[in-house]
Design a protein around this motif. Structure first.
Motif, mmCIF file in Angstrom:
data_model
loop_
_atom_site.group_PDB
_atom_site.id
_atom_site.type_symbol
_atom_site.label_atom_id
_atom_site.label_comp_id
_atom_site.label_asym_id
_atom_site.label_seq_id
_atom_site.Cartn_x
_atom_site.Cartn_y
_atom_site.Cartn_z
ATOM 1 N N THR A 140 -11.560 3.948 -24.980
ATOM 2 C CA THR A 140 -10.922 3.709 -23.613
ATOM 3 C C THR A 140 -9.351 4.011 -23.531
ATOM 4 O OG1 THR A 140 -12.666 2.005 -23.361
ATOM 5 C CG2 THR A 140 -10.779 2.003 -21.958
ATOM 6 N N LEU A 141 -8.716 3.700 -24.577
ATOM 7 C CA LEU A 141 -7.222 3.967 -24.788
ATOM 8 C C LEU A 141 -7.015 5.384 -24.876
ATOM 9 C CD1 LEU A 141 -4.262 2.834 -25.023
ATOM 10 C CD2 LEU A 141 -4.599 2.743 -27.349
ATOM 11 N N VAL A 142 -8.057 6.206 -25.487
ATOM 12 C CA VAL A 142 -7.680 7.482 -25.570
ATOM 13 C C VAL A 142 -7.875 8.272 -24.207
ATOM 14 C CG1 VAL A 142 -8.617 9.761 -26.223
ATOM 15 C CG2 VAL A 142 -8.597 7.896 -28.029
ATOM 16 N N ALA A 143 -8.811 7.675 -23.396
ATOM 17 C CA ALA A 143 -9.003 8.279 -22.067
ATOM 18 C C ALA A 143 -7.976 7.670 -21.202
ATOM 19 C CB ALA A 143 -10.343 7.535 -21.620
ATOM 20 N N ALA A 144 -7.373 6.302 -21.304
ATOM 21 C CA ALA A 144 -6.422 6.216 -20.641
ATOM 22 C C ALA A 144 -5.139 6.812 -20.680
ATOM 23 C CB ALA A 144 -5.994 4.532 -20.852
ATOM 24 N N SER A 145 -5.073 7.324 -22.061
ATOM 25 C CA SER A 145 -3.721 8.293 -22.339
ATOM 26 C C SER A 145 -3.828 9.586 -21.845
ATOM 27 C CB SER A 145 -3.850 8.359 -23.841
ATOM 28 O OG SER A 145 -3.484 7.202 -24.560
ATOM 29 N N SER A 146 -5.021 9.797 -21.246
ATOM 30 C CA SER A 146 -4.934 11.352 -20.577
ATOM 31 C C SER A 146 -5.176 11.085 -19.214
ATOM 32 C CB SER A 146 -6.444 11.828 -20.964
ATOM 33 O OG SER A 146 -6.603 13.166 -20.410
ATOM 34 N N ILE A 147 -5.787 10.219 -18.565
ATOM 35 C CA ILE A 147 -5.904 9.970 -17.060
ATOM 36 C C ILE A 147 -4.296 9.577 -16.456
ATOM 37 C CG2 ILE A 147 -8.388 9.970 -16.927
ATOM 38 C CD1 ILE A 147 -8.042 6.865 -16.505
ATOM 39 N N ILE A 148 -3.688 8.926 -17.302
ATOM 40 C CA ILE A 148 -2.172 8.649 -16.883
ATOM 41 C C ILE A 148 -1.185 9.647 -16.419
ATOM 42 C CG2 ILE A 148 -1.001 8.382 -18.877
ATOM 43 C CD1 ILE A 148 -0.787 5.567 -16.488
ATOM 44 N N ARG A 149 -1.723 10.763 -17.023
ATOM 45 C CA ARG A 149 -0.887 11.878 -16.493
ATOM 46 C C ARG A 149 -0.754 12.221 -15.137
ATOM 47 N NH1 ARG A 149 0.528 15.529 -20.303
ATOM 48 N NH2 ARG A 149 0.016 17.139 -18.967
ATOM 49 N N PRO A 150 0.435 12.695 -14.222
ATOM 50 C CA PRO A 150 0.505 12.701 -13.130
ATOM 51 C C PRO A 150 -0.551 13.541 -12.141
ATOM 52 C CG PRO A 150 2.577 12.957 -14.183
ATOM 53 C CD PRO A 150 1.938 12.979 -15.319
#
Length: 1004
Positions: A576-586
């Motif tokens: 989930t953290l890996v996904a969060a690191s991606s979807i946080i991008r503008p």
């Protein structure tokens, strides 16, 4: 005939870029040009490539029109100048000549030596001197004198007529027309930092330095045909066609081993399989199969040396230096990189595709991004530069351009406009008013011509090139302040020539981890294997803290936006953290994908997949293509494209593929292949729509995974060793927030944090047990010699016994001693600050420093009995605020005139959803964003009186009325709202609260 053409790479001099030069020359039927930019060869290879491509692309069109296709013969060189004075023009006869010119200029750049008055003796080169120069010697065989058509009258009885074979046509090209000449004048004024009217003629080009048809130029020299013949012979003797390659070949070092590529392949296999056993144990069939597949492609694409060189860098860092590193980027898709310990991301565990990094059809080279601590990177860079031969290793350059409002400011300065007027022209709020100003429109007209022109050369953040043949075949080298030779072009030109860079980068997060491990060993005598990531990611304590959304100090996950996202997701695991690191991008957030992902994450049973293949491949991300790897998977498993074509298509959709024809063929292949798998036209069309809409926003999963590994490492240290970790964060200059936030976080761990003390503090923050002393580095106004000198003197000769003892041992100045006293650095004496201030004048008087000489006898100053002096806690608070930038023993709430701390505290917001409340918050940070209507809105972060974070939203209709006014405490009226369980305040009214006056200011 044109032996001296300048492009915009002649910085703040030439006005035409290379495509414009070639296009203009073709339109005039010019068949030969020599590009000679001033003290640079930045554009040489680009110019050669552009001329040959013009031939290839336009030949078919010319034939159809009945014209005979031709190419412009590209020749290159360098114009050598000392300041604004032209010395000579060097022209390369061939590739070896270009190398010779580049190395000559590079030597003088790197050694910081002035150029010689006479051209050097270089093989395979010609040199042209300007007419009018006096020679005290006979010209060499490769030396000529260039004469302008306007100078031909001076040839009458001139000595050079006796050396007719030495005269050549000299028609410099700098501008395109009269408008360009005016632009040239502006550029020269900016370069010389003077008024437009004050630029001397000798610093500018002549007004006729533009391209004209060759026949017209020859007519100017018709009475001297031998000059034309000489010029043509010179041009005919030059041939740089060796630079043109129909398909770009790799220019990187071909082999790591001296014995060559065959040994490289054997060595890479041996090291990789040894690492395979370390990572996966013995007899892991899945990992072995994956390893064999990757090695086959690596060998096919001749990237063994690239992997081995990167491995060597990492091995040196881990072994000889004991440095910690993070390998990230698409390289983390490789099991070979994982087993070579270049990365710590397991590509099998995360189902990462090697094709995202490298495949048979990849035409652009991949690269590894290797991060080191901010203060260790230079050691690694020096290792690389020392290991490889001179001229075979260099930093990648960058070329910054003139941009936006900064141009307006520069133009205004050279026009002599007053500062206030220039400021008004760059103020967005005065745009409407400025539209009525004629001067403003004049500036905008110049701005329109100048924008995006090259402004200056600089150095890339971390890219290093290691070349098989000398880099000087392709560029001269600069020596920027960093002290490493640097190529004169940027990463885009490097890629076009055929170089893949080695990115040696730095970040403060690695410094946090490295120093925390060291401090834990010193303070608690505990050894930590920070690379034992598998243990960290399954730790329930770490995963619980992730979901709480309070990882202050932890790399990548401490920002307000990331904390909010983690809490909305109730993040409790690595994936989930890996996904969060991606979807946080503008791009992902603005496209609506972030919200869609969170909704599906909390209701996975409601997700409707288009078909079984989509469900199987996207179930980890609930049907949302979060990663670039997701696009590859869908193209492969749904449509049946092979993984190579799938990645090519992914890259094309992200806007990084230049051939529209090849792209269209792949799209057609996608549809044909999907139909063969039996999918309906409607389904194929919808899947393609989703792919094409997601591909531009998606992010590399391997990159996200690399960030997530480092985040877990930081989180582990903060969870189990919070005091030591926060000290490490402070000593590595923090992260997202201001320094005081990390000091506050350190105090929350239960550490007793002390002000700097001359008997306990070092340069940096120091921890002993639970006692923490702030370092001298954070004291504002304290000079570096005392930041280092005070701890050094104490370590050498023991603690200070008194203020007088300190003054005698440290050659302190009065003002610096007063600064330390005001901060309380002498509180060990038992005297209050005002008494100590009285004493320091007794010891130093008004002298700046005492003589540095030893005393035969220790003569104590006479002590005076002073009356009781008044001190106040508010005075101390203000002194801490002044000298540290924050109050240590107080907080910003202590400064308020009011005792009111709000009706609701941050921890209680969940109980007031939908209600309008009053809160008081200490300002932490703010972020400005633009809405779809191009209006501004703000997001704020605050701490309440209990030290808990809360966040605010300020909409465009309220913020102009109630703006942010810097640090301090604010009264906030707003509505408590929640999104996916994360509460925040939608601000209605907002005001900074009044504070008590500084008692010292009141007295004065």
């Amino acid at each position: 005939m044109f032996l001296n053409v300048h492009s915009t790479y002649s910085l703040k001099y030439g006005t035409m870029d290379i495509p414009k030069i070639v296009e203009t020359a073709r339109a005039m039927g010019i068949r030969q040009l020599v590009l000679t930019d001033i003290n640079t060869s930045t554009g040489a290879v680009e110019f050669i490539r552009t001329c040959f491509k013009q031939q290839v692309f336009k030949a078919a069109d010319e034939v159809q029109k009945g014209n005979i296709p031709y190419q412009i013969k590209p020749i290159a060189g360098i114009e050598f100048r000392e300041d604004t004075r032209l010395l000579y023009i060097g022209i390369a006869q061939n590739k070896e000549g270009m190398r010779a010119l580049n190395e000559f200029l590079s030597h003088h750049n790197i050694e910081n030596m002035p150029l010689p008055e006479d051209a050097p003796q270089l093989d395979n080169t010609f040199f042209v001197y300007p007419f009018g120069r006096t020679f005290k010697r006979i010209l060499k065989a490769n030396e000529f004198v260039g004469i302008r058509s306007s100078q031909l009258n001076y040839l009458y009885k001139h000595p050079l007529l006796d050396e007719r074979d030495k005269l050549v046509v000299w028609h410099p090209v700098t501008v395109n027309d009269k408008i360009d000449y005016r632009l040239h004048e502006y550029l020269r004024a900016i370069e010389l930092n003077t008024l437009l009217t004050m630029v001397p003629d000798e610093a500018k080009c002549a007004k006729d330095e533009f391209l004209i048809p060759e026949e017209e130029l020859k007519l100017k020299f018709k009475q001297f045909p031998f000059i034309i013949d000489n010029t043509q012979r010179l041009i005919d003797a030059c041939d740089l066609s060796m630079y043109f390659e129909p398909e770009t070949q790799s220019k990187n070092r071909f082999s790591y081993c001296r014995e060559g590529e065959r040994l490289d392949r054997a060595l890479l296999r041996r090291i990789a399989f040894k690492g395979l056993e370390y990572r996966y144990g013995k007899h892991n069939e899945v990992a072995t199969e994956r390893m064999e597949k990757e090695l086959r492609i690596i060998e096919l694409k001749n990237y063994c040396a690239y992997f081995l060189i990167t491995f060597d860098i990492v091995r040196y860092a881990m072994g000889k230096c004991n440095f910690y590193h993070v390998g990230r980027g698409s390289g983390a898709n490789s099991i070979v990189a994982y087993c070579l310990r270049i990365t710590d991301v397991d590509p099998i565990d995360l189902d990462l595709y090697f094709e995202r990094f490298l495949h048979e059809k990849r035409t652009t080279p991949p690269d590894f991004d290797i991060d080191f601590a901010w203060d260790e990177r230079e050691t690694i860079q020096r290792y690389i530069f020392n290991k490889y031969p001179k001229w075979h290793v260099a930093f990648l350059g960058t070329i910054s351009t003139f941009k936006d409002r900064a141009i307006i400011r520069e133009i205004g300065k050279v026009l002599g406009l007053p500062k206030d007027e220039i400021d008004s022209f760059t103020d967005p709020t005065k745009e409407r008013e400025n539209q009525k100003n004629a001067t403003y429109h004049k500036l905008l007209a110049v701005h329109q011509h100048m924008k995006d022109m090259p402004n200056q050369r600089s150095i890339h953040a971390g890219g290093i090139l290691i070349s098989e043949e000398p880099i000087t075949y392709y560029t001269a080298l600069d020596l920027p302040p960093k002290g490493f030779p640097t190529v004169q072009w940027d990463m885009y030109e490097a890629e076009a020539i055929g170089y893949e860079k080695f990115d040696i980068l730095s970040q403060r997060g690695i410094g946090h981890i490295r120093e925390a491990v060291q401090i834990i060993k010193q303070n608690r005598n505990v050894d930590i294997d920070i690379h034992d990531f598998k243990r960290f990611k399954d730790d329930p304590n770490l995963n619980r803290i992730l979901g709480d959304g309070q990882p202050i100090g932890c790399f990548y996950i401490e920002s307000p936006a990331m904390r909010q996202l983690l809490k909305k997701l109730k993040c409790s695991d690595y994936l989930t953290l890996v996904a969060a690191s991606s979807i946080i991008r503008p791009g992902v957030a603005s496209s609506g994908m972030m919200k869609s992902f969170i909704e599906r994450y909390h209701a996975p049973d409601r997700v409707v997949y288009l078909c079984e293949e989509m469900k199987e491949q996207l179930k980890e991300t609930y049907g949302v293509m979060v990663y670039q790897e997701d696009v590859i998977k869908v193209c492969h498993y749904f449509a049946g494209l092979n993984l190579t074509d799938a990645d090519v298509l992914r890259k094309a959709m992200s806007g990084k593929y230049r051939s529209k024809l090849a792209f269209d063929e792949l799209v057609n292949k996608f549809f044909i292949s999907a139909r063969k798998k039996g999918h309906s036209e409607e389904l194929i069309t919808e899947v393609w729509r989703q792919i094409s809409s997601f591909a531009g926003y998606s992010f590399s999963k391997a990159h996200s995974a690399s960030f997530a590994v480092e985040s877990y490492q930081s989180l582990y240290l903060k969870t189990y060793y919070p005091k030591e970790f926060m000290v490490a964060v402070l000593n590595n200059y923090g992260g997202f927030y201001s320094r005081w936030v990390y000091v506050h976080e350190l105090q929350k761990t239960g550490a007793k944090v002390h002000l700097p003390c001359v008997n306990h503090s070092n340069e940096a923050v120091v921890i002993r047990g639970d006692e923490v002393y702030l370092g001298f580095v954070g004291v504002q106004g304290l000079e570096n010699r005392f930041i280092d000198g005070i701890p050094r003197e104490r370590r050498m000769n023991g603690p200070f016994k008194s203020l007088e003892h300190f003054v005698k041992r440290v050659q302190i100045t009065l003002d610096q001693a007063i600064l330390l006293i005001r901060l309380g650095a002498f509180r060990f004496t038992g005297k209050d600050k005002k008494t100590l201030l009285w004493d320091i004048y007794n010891y130093l008087g008004h002298k700046q420093k005492r003589p540095n000489m030893a005393e035969l006898f220790n003569v104590e100053h006479k002590e005076y009995i002073l009356p009781a002096l008044e001190n106040s806690t508010m005075e101390d608070a203000y002194l801490e605020l002044e000298l540290l930038g924050y109050p240590l023993n107080y907080n910003m709430f202590d400064f308020l005139k009011t005792n009111y701390r709000g009706d609701v505290m941050a921890a209680e917001m969940d109980k007031h959803i939908g209600k309008t409340v009053k809160m008081v918050g200490n300002y932490v940070c703010e972020k400005t964003v633009r809405t779809v209507k191009n209006t501004k809105m703000w997001f704020g972060t605050f701490l309440d009186a209990n030290g808990d974070f809360f966040d605010t939203t300020h909409f465009p209709n309220t913020t102009p009325v109630y703006p942010f006014k810097g640090k301090g405490c604010y009264l906030i009226l707003g509505k408590v709202v929640t999104e996916f369980g994360f509460p925040s305040i939608e601000v209605l009214k907002f005001a900074k609260l009044d504070i008590h006056m500084n008692p010292l200011a009141v007295k004065s």
